[in-house]
Motif scaffolding. Structure first.
Motif, mmCIF file in Angstrom:
data_model
loop_
_atom_site.group_PDB
_atom_site.id
_atom_site.type_symbol
_atom_site.label_atom_id
_atom_site.label_comp_id
_atom_site.label_asym_id
_atom_site.label_seq_id
_atom_site.Cartn_x
_atom_site.Cartn_y
_atom_site.Cartn_z
ATOM 1 N N CYS A 1 27.026 -23.243 23.788
ATOM 2 C CA CYS A 1 26.929 -22.332 22.642
ATOM 3 C C CYS A 1 27.725 -22.860 21.452
ATOM 4 C CB CYS A 1 27.410 -20.944 23.014
ATOM 5 S SG CYS A 1 26.360 -20.089 24.201
ATOM 6 N N ASP A 2 28.874 -23.478 21.738
ATOM 7 C CA ASP A 2 29.700 -24.024 20.672
ATOM 8 C C ASP A 2 28.948 -25.122 19.920
ATOM 9 O OD1 ASP A 2 32.272 -24.136 19.291
ATOM 10 O OD2 ASP A 2 32.481 -26.103 20.217
ATOM 11 N N VAL A 3 28.327 -26.031 20.658
ATOM 12 C CA VAL A 3 27.555 -27.102 20.014
ATOM 13 C C VAL A 3 26.355 -26.516 19.275
ATOM 14 C CG1 VAL A 3 26.213 -29.209 20.393
ATOM 15 C CG2 VAL A 3 28.294 -28.797 21.737
ATOM 16 N N ALA A 4 25.744 -25.491 19.855
ATOM 17 C CA ALA A 4 24.531 -24.897 19.283
ATOM 18 C C ALA A 4 24.791 -24.172 17.967
ATOM 19 C CB ALA A 4 23.891 -23.945 20.283
ATOM 20 N N ARG A 5 26.046 -24.052 17.560
ATOM 21 C CA ARG A 5 26.316 -23.485 16.239
ATOM 22 C C ARG A 5 25.860 -24.416 15.123
ATOM 23 N NH1 ARG A 5 31.083 -20.693 18.464
ATOM 24 N NH2 ARG A 5 32.412 -22.508 18.131
ATOM 25 N N ASP A 6 25.695 -25.681 15.440
ATOM 26 C CA ASP A 6 25.142 -26.639 14.480
ATOM 27 C C ASP A 6 23.735 -26.181 14.098
ATOM 28 O OD1 ASP A 6 23.891 -28.823 13.209
ATOM 29 O OD2 ASP A 6 24.922 -30.298 14.458
ATOM 30 N N PRO A 7 23.446 -25.962 12.817
ATOM 31 C CA PRO A 7 22.123 -25.445 12.433
ATOM 32 C C PRO A 7 20.975 -26.393 12.744
ATOM 33 C CG PRO A 7 23.421 -26.032 10.493
ATOM 34 C CD PRO A 7 24.344 -26.086 11.667
ATOM 35 N N LYS A 8 21.278 -27.646 13.039
ATOM 36 C CA LYS A 8 20.224 -28.585 13.406
ATOM 37 C C LYS A 8 19.811 -28.452 14.874
ATOM 38 C CE LYS A 8 18.507 -31.512 10.307
ATOM 39 N NZ LYS A 8 17.220 -32.213 10.320
ATOM 40 N N VAL A 9 20.593 -27.717 15.649
ATOM 41 C CA VAL A 9 20.257 -27.498 17.064
ATOM 42 C C VAL A 9 19.283 -26.330 17.145
ATOM 43 C CG1 VAL A 9 21.138 -26.839 19.335
ATOM 44 C CG2 VAL A 9 22.426 -28.439 17.899
ATOM 45 N N VAL A 10 18.114 -26.584 17.740
ATOM 46 C CA VAL A 10 17.068 -25.554 17.771
ATOM 47 C C VAL A 10 16.667 -25.149 19.185
ATOM 48 C CG1 VAL A 10 16.188 -26.246 15.530
ATOM 49 C CG2 VAL A 10 15.213 -27.293 17.595
ATOM 50 N N GLY A 11 17.338 -25.710 20.201
ATOM 51 C CA GLY A 11 17.012 -25.362 21.572
ATOM 52 C C GLY A 11 18.122 -25.752 22.518
ATOM 53 N N ILE A 12 18.065 -25.209 23.729
ATOM 54 C CA ILE A 12 19.023 -25.504 24.795
ATOM 55 C C ILE A 12 18.293 -26.289 25.874
ATOM 56 C CG2 ILE A 12 20.574 -24.541 26.530
ATOM 57 C CD1 ILE A 12 21.474 -23.969 23.661
ATOM 58 N N GLY A 13 18.791 -27.477 26.185
ATOM 59 C CA GLY A 13 18.155 -28.313 27.194
ATOM 60 C C GLY A 13 17.996 -29.736 26.684
ATOM 61 N N GLU A 14 17.347 -30.506 27.369
ATOM 62 C CA GLU A 14 16.443 -30.294 28.477
ATOM 63 C C GLU A 14 17.243 -30.090 29.750
ATOM 64 O OE1 GLU A 14 13.104 -33.166 30.668
ATOM 65 O OE2 GLU A 14 14.056 -33.780 28.808
ATOM 66 N N THR A 15 16.844 -29.105 30.516
ATOM 67 C CA THR A 15 17.540 -28.742 31.741
ATOM 68 C C THR A 15 16.513 -28.336 32.785
ATOM 69 O OG1 THR A 15 19.225 -27.253 32.647
ATOM 70 C CG2 THR A 15 17.769 -26.343 30.978
ATOM 71 N N GLY A 16 16.956 -28.140 34.012
ATOM 72 C CA GLY A 16 16.013 -27.682 35.024
ATOM 73 C C GLY A 16 16.287 -28.244 36.398
ATOM 74 N N LEU A 17 15.202 -28.509 37.129
ATOM 75 C CA LEU A 17 15.280 -28.982 38.510
ATOM 76 C C LEU A 17 14.321 -30.151 38.693
ATOM 77 C CD1 LEU A 17 15.013 -25.522 40.344
ATOM 78 C CD2 LEU A 17 17.128 -26.746 39.755
ATOM 79 N N ASP A 18 14.805 -31.211 39.314
ATOM 80 C CA ASP A 18 13.946 -32.342 39.665
ATOM 81 C C ASP A 18 14.237 -32.727 41.105
ATOM 82 O OD1 ASP A 18 12.800 -34.996 39.989
ATOM 83 O OD2 ASP A 18 12.553 -35.005 37.810
ATOM 84 N N PHE A 19 13.361 -32.260 42.009
ATOM 85 C CA PHE A 19 13.531 -32.527 43.425
ATOM 86 C C PHE A 19 12.721 -33.744 43.867
ATOM 87 C CE2 PHE A 19 14.535 -27.786 44.502
ATOM 88 C CZ PHE A 19 15.715 -27.889 43.786
ATOM 89 N N HIS A 20 12.139 -34.454 42.907
ATOM 90 C CA HIS A 20 11.422 -35.694 43.233
ATOM 91 C C HIS A 20 12.413 -36.843 43.388
ATOM 92 C CE1 HIS A 20 8.180 -38.672 43.243
ATOM 93 N NE2 HIS A 20 8.883 -39.370 42.370
ATOM 94 N N TYR A 21 13.261 -37.010 42.392
ATOM 95 C CA TYR A 21 14.230 -38.110 42.426
ATOM 96 C C TYR A 21 15.565 -37.698 43.031
ATOM 97 C CZ TYR A 21 11.108 -40.889 39.494
ATOM 98 O OH TYR A 21 10.033 -41.593 39.007
ATOM 99 N N ASP A 22 15.936 -36.415 42.900
ATOM 100 C CA ASP A 22 17.208 -35.936 43.438
ATOM 101 C C ASP A 22 18.384 -36.807 42.984
ATOM 102 O OD1 ASP A 22 16.553 -33.580 44.843
ATOM 103 O OD2 ASP A 22 15.765 -34.735 46.531
ATOM 104 N N LEU A 23 18.413 -37.144 41.700
ATOM 105 C CA LEU A 23 19.495 -37.977 41.188
ATOM 106 C C LEU A 23 20.803 -37.202 41.048
ATOM 107 C CD1 LEU A 23 17.638 -40.191 38.541
ATOM 108 C CD2 LEU A 23 18.162 -40.679 40.953
ATOM 109 N N SER A 24 20.723 -35.894 41.076
ATOM 110 C CA SER A 24 21.894 -35.028 41.217
ATOM 111 C C SER A 24 21.641 -34.107 42.399
ATOM 112 C CB SER A 24 22.129 -34.191 39.958
ATOM 113 O OG SER A 24 22.577 -34.986 38.880
ATOM 114 N N PRO A 25 22.702 -33.698 43.115
ATOM 115 C CA PRO A 25 22.507 -32.775 44.245
ATOM 116 C C PRO A 25 21.780 -31.505 43.796
ATOM 117 C CG PRO A 25 24.747 -33.643 44.229
ATOM 118 C CD PRO A 25 24.119 -34.069 42.939
#
Length: 258
Positions: free
Chosen positions: A78-102
């Protein structure tokens, strides 16, 4: 107006000719681009590209990179998103194909992004791969805690998750995968997406559309994605452009509409 809703112009694949790639995009009629953050620690590089007046950006951490900062907080986003050039949050989600993070770390970091989207009112840019059931469950649980807007980016998951996300008001973006000969299952889902909540993207430098498949993707190739979307939905090219433009500004409403 042609709008590329998902570019990765800060990626090293563009280090040798980034300025030229952006110039080619403009020459191809791309009026706006959204440069997508792959991890919060890389935000300065993402934001530097968005210094251009026709490029905007997001802040977030891709599920591949979730392990980099498992203690990430919504406050930080939220702190970074105060920048008026920030228009979205992400990219985030789940990737169970590569599982590069637990998987548990992916899920926890994803929920943090949802909370940031809820607090800021900015759209959540969602990546999902081979995680349909868990993704659907998290989206429904989090939405029940409080609504938020979401974009199912480069959607290639199943019809059931698409229905569950659409029921929560999700937008969907179509990429060059829709042009691939072997992607009829993806095209079937695209044909059923809510007509007023579809936008287009390149996800460059990845997923170049036919006839550029196998090359480094760039925003100048976006018209091929729009052409395929128009064909699939039975829209004229002009109607497809108008519909995706309207849907884009309805979602990314921090961006002033020209």
């Amino acid at each position: 107006m042609l709008i590329d809703s998902h570019v990765n112009l800060h990626a090293p694949q563009f280090d040798s000719d980034r300025v030229e790639v952006i110039e080619r995009a403009r020459a191809a009629g791309i009026a706006l681009m959204v440069n997508i953050c792959d991890r919060v620690s890389n935000y300065p590089a993402v934001r530097a590209v968005a210094e251009a007046p026709d490029i905007w950006c997001t802040v977030g951490t891709h599920p591949h990179e979730a392990k980099e900062n498992p203690q990430l907080t919504a406050h930080t986003l939220c702190d970074v998103a105060r920048d008026p050039k920030v228009v979205g949050i992400g990219e985030t989600g789940l990737d169970f194909h590569y599982d590069l993070s637990p998987r548990d770390v992916q899920a926890a970091v994803f929920r943090v992004h949802v909370e940031a989207a809820r607090r800021t009112g900015l759209p959540l840019v969602v990546h999902t791969r081979e995680a349909d059931e868990v993704m659907g469950q998290i989206l429904e649980e989090e939405y029940a805690r409080g609504p938020f807007r979401m974009l199912m980016h480069c959607y290639t998951s199943g019809a059931e998750l698409a229905r569950r996300a659409a029921a929560l008001g999700a937008w969907f973006s179509v990429s060059g995968i829709a042009t691939f000969r072997t992607a009829e299952d993806v095209r079937e889902v695209i044909r059923e997406m809510p007509a007023d909540r579809i936008i287009v993207e390149t996800d460059c430098p990845y997923l170049a559309p036919v006839p550029h498949r196998g090359k480094r993707n760039e925003p100048a190739f976006l018209p091929k994605v729009l052409e395929k979307l128009a064909e699939m939905r039975g829209w004229s090219l002009e109607e497809a452009e108008r519909r995706t433009e309207d849907a884009f500004f309805a979602l990314f409403d921090r961006i002033p509409r020209p």
